[in-house]
Design a protein around this motif. Structure first.
Motif, PDB file in Angstrom:
ATOM      1  N   GLY A 183       3.079   6.028   7.137  1.00  0.00           N
ATOM      2  CA  GLY A 183       3.438   4.659   6.780  1.00  0.00           C
ATOM      3  C   GLY A 183       3.699   3.812   8.017  1.00  0.00           C
ATOM      4  N   ASN A 184       4.421   4.363   8.971  1.00  0.00           N
ATOM      5  CA  ASN A 184       4.673   3.605  10.197  1.00  0.00           C
ATOM      6  C   ASN A 184       3.383   3.320  10.954  1.00  0.00           C
ATOM      7  OD1 ASN A 184       7.424   3.172  10.002  1.00  0.00           O
ATOM      8  ND2 ASN A 184       7.960   5.095  11.035  1.00  0.00           N
ATOM      9  N   LEU A 240       0.842  -1.202   0.000  1.00  0.00           N
ATOM     10  CA  LEU A 240       0.000   0.000   0.000  1.00  0.00           C
ATOM     11  C   LEU A 240       0.869   1.241   0.000  1.00  0.00           C
ATOM     12  CD1 LEU A 240      -1.350  -2.124   2.422  1.00  0.00           C
ATOM     13  CD2 LEU A 240      -3.241  -0.665   1.727  1.00  0.00           C
ATOM     14  N   PHE A 241       0.588   2.136  -0.902  1.00  0.00           N
ATOM     15  CA  PHE A 241       1.341   3.389  -0.947  1.00  0.00           C
ATOM     16  C   PHE A 241       0.646   4.433  -0.082  1.00  0.00           C
ATOM     17  CE2 PHE A 241       2.094   1.478  -5.268  1.00  0.00           C
ATOM     18  CZ  PHE A 241       3.274   0.867  -4.869  1.00  0.00           C
ATOM     19  N   VAL A 242       1.469   5.198   0.613  1.00  0.00           N
ATOM     20  CA  VAL A 242       0.942   6.227   1.507  1.00  0.00           C
ATOM     21  C   VAL A 242       1.673   7.535   1.248  1.00  0.00           C
ATOM     22  CG1 VAL A 242       0.300   4.581   3.317  1.00  0.00           C
ATOM     23  CG2 VAL A 242       2.599   5.616   3.326  1.00  0.00           C
ATOM     24  N   PHE A 243       1.229   8.591   1.899  1.00  0.00           N
ATOM     25  CA  PHE A 243       1.814   9.908   1.674  1.00  0.00           C
ATOM     26  C   PHE A 243       3.217  10.052   2.261  1.00  0.00           C
ATOM     27  CE2 PHE A 243      -2.628  11.694   1.221  1.00  0.00           C
ATOM     28  CZ  PHE A 243      -2.451  12.221  -0.043  1.00  0.00           C
ATOM     29  N   GLY A 282       5.660  10.069  -0.730  1.00  0.00           N
ATOM     30  CA  GLY A 282       5.107   8.727  -0.849  1.00  0.00           C
ATOM     31  C   GLY A 282       6.064   7.672  -0.337  1.00  0.00           C
ATOM     32  N   GLU A 283       5.544   6.768   0.458  1.00  0.00           N
ATOM     33  CA  GLU A 283       6.279   5.615   0.937  1.00  0.00           C
ATOM     34  C   GLU A 283       5.409   4.383   0.697  1.00  0.00           C
ATOM     35  OE1 GLU A 283       8.969   8.099   1.925  1.00  0.00           O
ATOM     36  OE2 GLU A 283       9.310   6.652   3.545  1.00  0.00           O
ATOM     37  N   ALA A 284       5.996   3.217   0.853  1.00  0.00           N
ATOM     38  CA  ALA A 284       5.205   1.991   0.689  1.00  0.00           C
ATOM     39  C   ALA A 284       5.132   1.243   2.004  1.00  0.00           C
ATOM     40  CB  ALA A 284       5.843   1.099  -0.374  1.00  0.00           C
TER      41      ALA A 284
END
Lengths: 349, 349, 349, 349
Positions: D70-71, D62-65, D216-218
């Motif tokens: 993300g954590n 899932l990609f997040v901002f 963006g992080e995953a």
């Protein structure tokens, strides 16, 4: 107009009544010597065993301080991360808990218009259609109230159908049983009817305070859906009584010789009696009570006169609707005094 | 080794004791007729007035179900959105409330190593340096415990200095007073010492259950920093007792003729007595108790023998340290029995 | 039926469009060398200054990652502990944010039925009557959406009246301006109309992504009611972009030469054009668009054929109502292709 | 002292660097026409497939901002209701996220002192002993950071041992991989080493922004412990990018031809180069860098002179310790300029 003394027992709510003498006796009797706190005492062991007997199967049974906390714990025991709760627009968890479920467990309560106080199988079906939409609240638990906030009572087959609709779609069913005793008594039932009524429910908040207790409610989790660490969640929700024996002792007396059903049946019968005394007054628009409450329609001025004399709550201000409620402590004399004054005030101009 | 019967009163905790007879009497006496729920009763009005007298000024006084809920409400009354709480690494809110503050009000607890159980002015100063850093938890409230978890007692000037350090930097000060009565008694004080001790504190959780009560604690908010809608926040935190009169009645009896200080002073004196009986045993490494607890060092095998006979809690497993605690109900006979068995068990191989 | 290629620009939503070339250019141009993270860069300083100019007064301006986060931060900036939010039953924060406000800041959203998409002064007045009741959710903030979820636009005096009703009663007003640019353009306005429209609002979520941006929205807090530590709350809500310059650069280009209003005006005009092409088809029940959306009624089979060809969202399944939306990128050719296929599909059996 | 221009690339942090040209190109290239929002686009499908290839097995991706979000999502994907997280006292989730996990998901972070930046198997074992105690925070997830906040790198067998200790006791393991690429590169590895390093981890936050991305992080969830409704939880946490293609495009370029490891390896090599330039200066107390950071000790006055010239963060004020960090954009010239000025400033009085 000169009015007599207000009735000894208030018609405002069943939580205006005191503690039933047998319950109070059990509290006093348990005040002997030391007992380890947080439920590591023999009164609690006994109460948990009694609830197992009442339910007729393995259950998790946790005592908490109050009704709001009980509902939040019961919901927490069934909700997965991120899920919402479906309830009627008149439900206590939505209207009367000041946003506690949202604050304490971060869940959203999605509402549907009630049908005579109740939630229906169709409501369950409709909410599920929405679960695939990532933007919409995702209902995981359905919550119904027994007795409902409109004084109506779900029959065992109504509960079973809702439960079936929930389980077929991966939802779980919670019953807010703040007045579960009044419901069982209203259905003419005994402990076997309690089992029939709750056999498909996943968790129930089992009310005691309104039914002659002092403080403390029980959360019963019937379901394998329940979390492994409920005792821990209770503590985290600040609902773990330290001197637990005084909660457990109350349940021990209530569950002895069916006291919990006797007190509820009495409350219900007092509501019927009040209805009989006043049903001929058309303007009140009274329906026969299913449990221990009546919902009269009263003009503003008359209502204020009556409320000043002996307080009761408004219920729907738009409709001029109020609530009268009886309890284990209401007497025939209380009903007579109350009905008499209602009649005379309404007759005044 | 054959041991005598365990003492009548447990040394596990002061919440293993029952309810003081005068407190129980007040509960029973308040079970008369109807009383509106949620604090709209005369017992509550009286208890609130009594707390005003005790504090000697205008305060907000709210009764809640239990200690964890009381601490969370007190913190919520002082925290601004997004702020964290500073406390010692042994504080109850950090160690013994299962993460309740984090869950219920979303605050983070930032810890500092304790100094003999206490937090210091230096700790306050250090934490403030961090407040400008947007990535770091931003402390808004400092919380101290009185009596501390290590059995020590903050003196009035220690509290005043911490409060001054807080207020100068825009922080607020909370006192977890689960054993505030034992602290006041330990300082040799009466009600005026309570006022001196708390005059610079912004909110206090005032314990009752451990000091002879059945259930219920008080949250007293002294400060203008307190929120306008505390009664509402209490409800949302599921800490509003419905049959409130039974909490208020307890406080009314406790605050009559200084009962709350008598019970605490007795508990403290029993700890001193236990200390006197055992201080010659070097291996226990006992310090003179400041309030109602001792922290003996005991080898594992001996400790297990003793705990099986009469349970008490471990405190620091690394140090083989345990806790013995006395209460309002502890008797000289209990102390004699307990001390005797400790002595004989330690003497055994 | 053989259909032409779907239009280049989707009518599903304005967030299906790409990034406006001038906005993209500004992003690329800001990718020069190092810039301290978290807003300590010159692009952000410039963007904050530009927002100050736009608003014509001192404001707090915080950039965030997305719309849901922006709304949550704006609400958090106005809510006192324990308060709820009033919004319509179709509001985005209630229907389309998956319960984010409840989860992230523990607030409850109290809803009222919308009036043509809008909330009214009467709704504000009614909710305030409830604030004295400790059991009921206590509204502290009213949230309105501009453009509303039904495609309607609040006029400046409507906003002013709602704001006045809020402020007179101690409430604060939030505007979810995900499409604020379309609203200002729809009202025929320029930057001075933006000021008129928002001058009584306490906080606004200022949308950019739907109006030609890539990511990032602005939260503007106008009010003294705003918290002191908003930058800190943003971080805690996980809405602090590290390489902030790439958000700020977007705003700098949008706020240059009124680009933000040109893109919105174009989107609006494309909706009008689509309306003109299809308004004669009675079954669609189209109303003239106020901003950039149309809400056609379409039979199920026809709708599915169309959606398979070029996707758009359903809006009200009970009414067979759907939504068509235009964007800065929609062209006259897109409208022609789309309208033509709608017409031919509806004409087919 | 007259100093040269500051280096083109800051040594403050890798998030002060811009976007890598190939990553920026991929963003620009994806700005073609319409693409459905929220991940229903072909760029996202490709990026998810690429992560599946990288991991060599079925994963949820899932990609997040951003990193904090993300954590929080990764932790939420592994935590059961009521559970706490174990991490080191220097961990980013504890020190540098402003209390976001506590606010957003109500979890408590329990800390242990770090060992050279790391958490150990012994820490896991010790925390489990506490899980039976209902009053104590109940750890359910262990979180480690790779690269650690002290610049050290967990080796694959260290991770495997911690994971084994977790799983044997019913805990789950999260890796905060904000600099996972630097760790893999530091271990001399390629994609197969990534698989070895993460094969026993239950969820990982996969950083991109610090390694040449824009935003963006995953979040990659490897484990069956992961929730069923992660996409939904992401939305509720306000971490669902609407124009997702611009995040996915970045990952597509990073995962092409090993760009993500090249950029990280370069950053690491620049740290080594800086170390080589300055290791002879004893007072700096430099250790050879494991990844892309150095932690020099500098006297206050010298540090301030240097920071004014070219900013960098303090790390441990008590020890006069600071952090220098290199990035994909750091050049040999930057290192030369920076090292030269450090040397001359330290030589000045």
């Amino acid at each position: 107009m000169s009015l007599p003394l207000a009735p000894f027992s208030s018609f405002a709510s069943d939580n205006a009544a005191g503690v039933h003498p047998r319950v109070l006796d059990s509290i006093v009797a348990s005040n002997q010597g030391s007992a380890l706190a947080y439920g590591e005492d023999r009164y609690t062991a006994e109460a948990v065993r009694r609830f197992g007997d009442l339910c007729g199967r393995e259950v998790e049974c946790l005592f908490v301080f109050g009704g709001t906390g009980g509902n939040v714990l019961a919901l927490a025991s069934l909700l997965e991360t991120g899920e919402a709760v479906l309830a009627t627009d008149t439900s206590h968890i939505h209207v009367d808990e000041a946003g506690a479920p949202e604050r304490l467990i971060g869940t959203k309560i999605v509402t549907v218009p009630h049908s005579d106080g109740k939630l229906t199988v169709e409501d369950v079906e409709a909410c599920v259609a929405d679960r695939a939409q990532v933007h919409h609240p995702r209902v995981g638990v359905v919550s119904i109230t027994q007795v409902t906030e409109m004084g109506t009572v779900y029959k065992p087959d109504e509960v079973a159908h809702i439960a079936e609709a929930c389980h077929r779609r991966g939802l779980r069913l919670h019953m807010d049983g703040a007045r579960i005793a009044n419901a069982v008594a209203a259905l003419g039932g005994d402990e076997s009817l309690f089992r029939e009524l709750t056999q498909h429910v996943d968790a129930i908040t089992f009310g005691a305070t309104k039914n002659g207790g002092m403080f403390g409610e029980a959360v019963i989790v019937f379901s394998d859906h329940g979390k492994a660490n409920l005792a821990y969640i209770r503590k985290q929700l600040a609902q773990l009584p330290s001197k637990m024996r005084f909660v457990s002792a109350q349940f021990n007396s209530m569950l002895t010789d069916g006291l919990w059903l006797q007190t509820a049946a009495h409350a219900n019968s007092m509501a019927v009696q009040l209805y009989e005394r006043l049903k001929d007054i058309q303007s009140l628009q009274l329906s026969p009570p299913q449990a221990n409450s009546l919902f009269p329609t009263i003009g503003h001025a008359h209502a204020e006169t009556l409320r000043e004399w002996s307080f009761f709550w408004d219920w729907n201000q738009t409709l001029n609707q109020y609530r009268w409620m009886t309890s284990w402590a209401t007497t025939t004399e209380d009903v007579d005094v109350f009905a008499g004054v209602v009649r005379s005030v309404l007759a005044s101009s």
